[in-house]
Design a protein around this motif. Structure first.
Motif, PDB file in Angstrom:
ATOM      1  N   LEU A 126     -13.265 -43.017 -20.819  1.00 30.22           N
ATOM      2  CA  LEU A 126     -14.220 -41.918 -20.858  1.00 30.22           C
ATOM      3  C   LEU A 126     -13.699 -40.768 -21.723  1.00 30.22           C
ATOM      4  O   LEU A 126     -14.458 -39.981 -22.243  1.00 30.22           O
ATOM      5  N   GLU A 127     -12.365 -40.673 -21.811  1.00 36.85           N
ATOM      6  CA  GLU A 127     -11.783 -39.576 -22.576  1.00 36.85           C
ATOM      7  C   GLU A 127     -11.711 -39.884 -24.075  1.00 36.85           C
ATOM      8  O   GLU A 127     -11.712 -39.001 -24.906  1.00 36.85           O
ATOM      9  N   LYS A 128     -11.620 -41.164 -24.421  1.00 29.59           N
ATOM     10  CA  LYS A 128     -11.451 -41.549 -25.817  1.00 29.59           C
ATOM     11  C   LYS A 128     -12.649 -41.253 -26.702  1.00 29.59           C
ATOM     12  O   LYS A 128     -12.496 -40.843 -27.831  1.00 29.59           O
ATOM     13  N   SER A 190     -19.357 -45.296 -15.953  1.00 29.36           N
ATOM     14  CA  SER A 190     -18.874 -44.339 -16.938  1.00 29.36           C
ATOM     15  C   SER A 190     -19.739 -43.084 -16.866  1.00 29.36           C
ATOM     16  O   SER A 190     -20.809 -43.076 -16.248  1.00 29.36           O
ATOM     17  N   GLU A 191     -19.270 -42.013 -17.515  1.00 29.53           N
ATOM     18  CA  GLU A 191     -20.019 -40.763 -17.490  1.00 29.53           C
ATOM     19  C   GLU A 191     -21.399 -40.925 -18.121  1.00 29.53           C
ATOM     20  O   GLU A 191     -22.392 -40.375 -17.641  1.00 29.53           O
ATOM     21  N   SER A 192     -21.474 -41.706 -19.203  1.00 32.36           N
ATOM     22  CA  SER A 192     -22.762 -41.914 -19.872  1.00 32.36           C
ATOM     23  C   SER A 192     -23.721 -42.698 -18.976  1.00 32.36           C
ATOM     24  O   SER A 192     -24.932 -42.430 -18.952  1.00 32.36           O
ATOM     25  N   GLU A 193     -23.189 -43.646 -18.212  1.00 34.05           N
ATOM     26  CA  GLU A 193     -24.028 -44.430 -17.303  1.00 34.05           C
ATOM     27  C   GLU A 193     -24.553 -43.562 -16.163  1.00 34.05           C
ATOM     28  O   GLU A 193     -25.704 -43.694 -15.742  1.00 34.05           O
ATOM     29  N   LEU A 197     -28.484 -42.586 -15.112  1.00 36.36           N
ATOM     30  CA  LEU A 197     -29.020 -42.693 -13.755  1.00 36.36           C
ATOM     31  C   LEU A 197     -29.684 -41.383 -13.340  1.00 36.36           C
ATOM     32  O   LEU A 197     -30.761 -41.388 -12.724  1.00 36.36           O
ATOM     33  N   ILE A 198     -29.041 -40.264 -13.682  1.00 36.27           N
ATOM     34  CA  ILE A 198     -29.593 -38.947 -13.340  1.00 36.27           C
ATOM     35  C   ILE A 198     -30.946 -38.737 -14.011  1.00 36.27           C
ATOM     36  O   ILE A 198     -31.898 -38.239 -13.406  1.00 36.27           O
ATOM     37  N   LYS A 199     -31.020 -39.132 -15.275  1.00 35.79           N
ATOM     38  CA  LYS A 199     -32.278 -38.975 -16.015  1.00 35.79           C
ATOM     39  C   LYS A 199     -33.358 -39.903 -15.453  1.00 35.79           C
ATOM     40  O   LYS A 199     -34.528 -39.525 -15.336  1.00 35.79           O
ATOM     41  N   ALA A 200     -32.961 -41.130 -15.080  1.00 35.00           N
ATOM     42  CA  ALA A 200     -33.932 -42.119 -14.599  1.00 35.00           C
ATOM     43  C   ALA A 200     -34.481 -41.770 -13.224  1.00 35.00           C
ATOM     44  O   ALA A 200     -35.641 -42.061 -12.918  1.00 35.00           O
ATOM     45  N   GLN A 222     -23.658 -59.797 -12.780  1.00 35.15           N
ATOM     46  CA  GLN A 222     -23.180 -59.851 -14.163  1.00 35.15           C
ATOM     47  C   GLN A 222     -23.070 -58.456 -14.778  1.00 35.15           C
ATOM     48  O   GLN A 222     -22.084 -58.120 -15.403  1.00 35.15           O
ATOM     49  N   TYR A 223     -24.062 -57.607 -14.570  1.00 42.95           N
ATOM     50  CA  TYR A 223     -24.058 -56.262 -15.126  1.00 42.95           C
ATOM     51  C   TYR A 223     -24.709 -55.315 -14.117  1.00 42.95           C
ATOM     52  O   TYR A 223     -25.849 -54.903 -14.271  1.00 42.95           O
ATOM     53  N   PRO A 224     -23.985 -54.979 -13.035  1.00 35.79           N
ATOM     54  CA  PRO A 224     -24.568 -54.179 -11.950  1.00 35.79           C
ATOM     55  C   PRO A 224     -25.036 -52.797 -12.390  1.00 35.79           C
ATOM     56  O   PRO A 224     -26.033 -52.296 -11.877  1.00 35.79           O
ATOM     57  N   GLN A 225     -24.331 -52.181 -13.364  1.00 33.41           N
ATOM     58  CA  GLN A 225     -24.733 -50.843 -13.807  1.00 33.41           C
ATOM     59  C   GLN A 225     -26.135 -50.881 -14.429  1.00 33.41           C
ATOM     60  O   GLN A 225     -26.983 -50.036 -14.149  1.00 33.41           O
ATOM     61  N   GLY A 226     -26.351 -51.901 -15.285  1.00 46.18           N
ATOM     62  CA  GLY A 226     -27.664 -52.036 -15.923  1.00 46.18           C
ATOM     63  C   GLY A 226     -28.729 -52.452 -14.938  1.00 46.18           C
ATOM     64  O   GLY A 226     -29.893 -52.018 -15.033  1.00 46.18           O
ATOM     65  N   TYR A 227     -28.360 -53.289 -13.969  1.00 48.21           N
ATOM     66  CA  TYR A 227     -29.312 -53.738 -12.947  1.00 48.21           C
ATOM     67  C   TYR A 227     -29.786 -52.553 -12.116  1.00 48.21           C
ATOM     68  O   TYR A 227     -30.984 -52.402 -11.851  1.00 48.21           O
ATOM     69  N   LEU A 228     -28.831 -51.686 -11.710  1.00 45.80           N
ATOM     70  CA  LEU A 228     -29.184 -50.510 -10.919  1.00 45.80           C
ATOM     71  C   LEU A 228     -30.104 -49.581 -11.698  1.00 45.80           C
ATOM     72  O   LEU A 228     -31.102 -49.082 -11.156  1.00 45.80           O
ATOM     73  N   LEU A 229     -29.799 -49.362 -12.977  1.00 46.91           N
ATOM     74  CA  LEU A 229     -30.624 -48.491 -13.808  1.00 46.91           C
ATOM     75  C   LEU A 229     -32.043 -49.041 -13.940  1.00 46.91           C
ATOM     76  O   LEU A 229     -33.026 -48.299 -13.831  1.00 46.91           O
ATOM     77  N   SER A 230     -32.172 -50.352 -14.146  1.00 48.49           N
ATOM     78  CA  SER A 230     -33.491 -50.975 -14.274  1.00 48.49           C
ATOM     79  C   SER A 230     -34.291 -50.834 -12.987  1.00 48.49           C
ATOM     80  O   SER A 230     -35.500 -50.554 -13.011  1.00 48.49           O
TER      81      SER A 230
END
Length: 245
Positions: A126-128, A190-193, A197-200, A222-230
């Motif tokens: 997240l810092e890079k 990640s911070e972007s994820e 979520l906040i926007k969605a 397989q991709y829980p972050q994307g699944y949650l957002l969807s």
């Protein structure tokens, strides 16, 4: 002295007295076990469905299930396919406590602590991404992103943004609880994820977030972050909020 007279009917369940006489279990623990035992083999179990047939909440049901696991009456396992991918859960019930199951539960409980420390590894990633410091501020991509941020700031007040952040924070906390209940690893974001979520979540009916979190743990392997957002994006709009405006 009061005597009990049993009135038998056609529908009944035969159960070993061991679980009913176990003094380490509460009446509520024995009651839930009896209910589960009364169901047919290969019955698809969902805590949410059981809660519909009782006065207890889903959280209460989960706590009792853990108590049954702790005392060796219940074993919950995740099945894997030929590729090693996690699939559906398999649950086993026993009328008498099994020491092997108790040992499995203890081992899982001990192994949870180091697993929860692993998300710290995400922080360097997240810092890079400080690539904005390079001389790319005049690119079309950055212009487009800055416009998005400005539009978001115009459409949401400070109070609304703080509220949505709080909602997402509670959602992620509940997600950790669900992961623990299903013996799954915590999901890191990640911070972007988190910002996505906040926007969605803004303007959505947040009453469905609890179910969304549970589905993410069970199905979003397989991709829980994307699944949650969807799932959040597919939630219905908050009608009451729209009417208030």
């Amino acid at each position: 002295m009061v005597k009990i007279k049993k009135v038998y009917d056609k529908h009944y369940t035969v159960i070993n007295n061991s679980v009913l006489n176990d003094v380490s279990l509460k009446c509520e623990d024995k009651g839930l076990f009896a209910y589960l035992w009364s169901q047919a083999d290969e019955w698809d179990f969902y805590a949410k469905e059981v809660a519909k047939h009782s006065a207890d909440s889903e959280d209460k049901i989960y706590k009792i299930l853990r108590k049954l696991e702790e005392h060796g009456y219940l074993l919950r396992e995740r099945q894997r396919n030929s590729k090693g991918q996690l699939k559906a859960n398999k649950w086993y019930l026993s009328e008498t406590p099994k020491q092997k199951w108790i040992n499995i539960f203890k081992k899982r409980s001990v192994n949870k602590k180091p697993i929860r420390q692993n998300p710290k590894q995400v922080k360097p990633d997240l810092e890079k991404p400080n690539m904005e410091k390079t001389d790319l501020t005049s690119t079309n991509c950055n212009k487009y992103l800055s416009k998005q941020v400005k539009n978001l700031n115009k459409s949401l007040s400070k109070g609304e943004r703080e509220r949505d952040k709080g909602i997402v924070k509670m959602l992620l906390n509940y997600l950790d609880i669900c992961a623990e209940q299903w013996h799954s690893k915590p999901i890191t974001f990640s911070e972007s994820e988190v910002q996505k979520l906040i926007k969605a979540v803004h303007g959505k009916d947040i009453r469905g977030l609890k179910e969304v979190a549970e589905k993410t743990i069970i199905y979003g392997e397989q991709y829980p972050q994307g699944y949650l957002l969807s799932c959040i994006k597919n939630l219905p709009k908050d009608v009451n909020k729209g009417e208030s405006k």
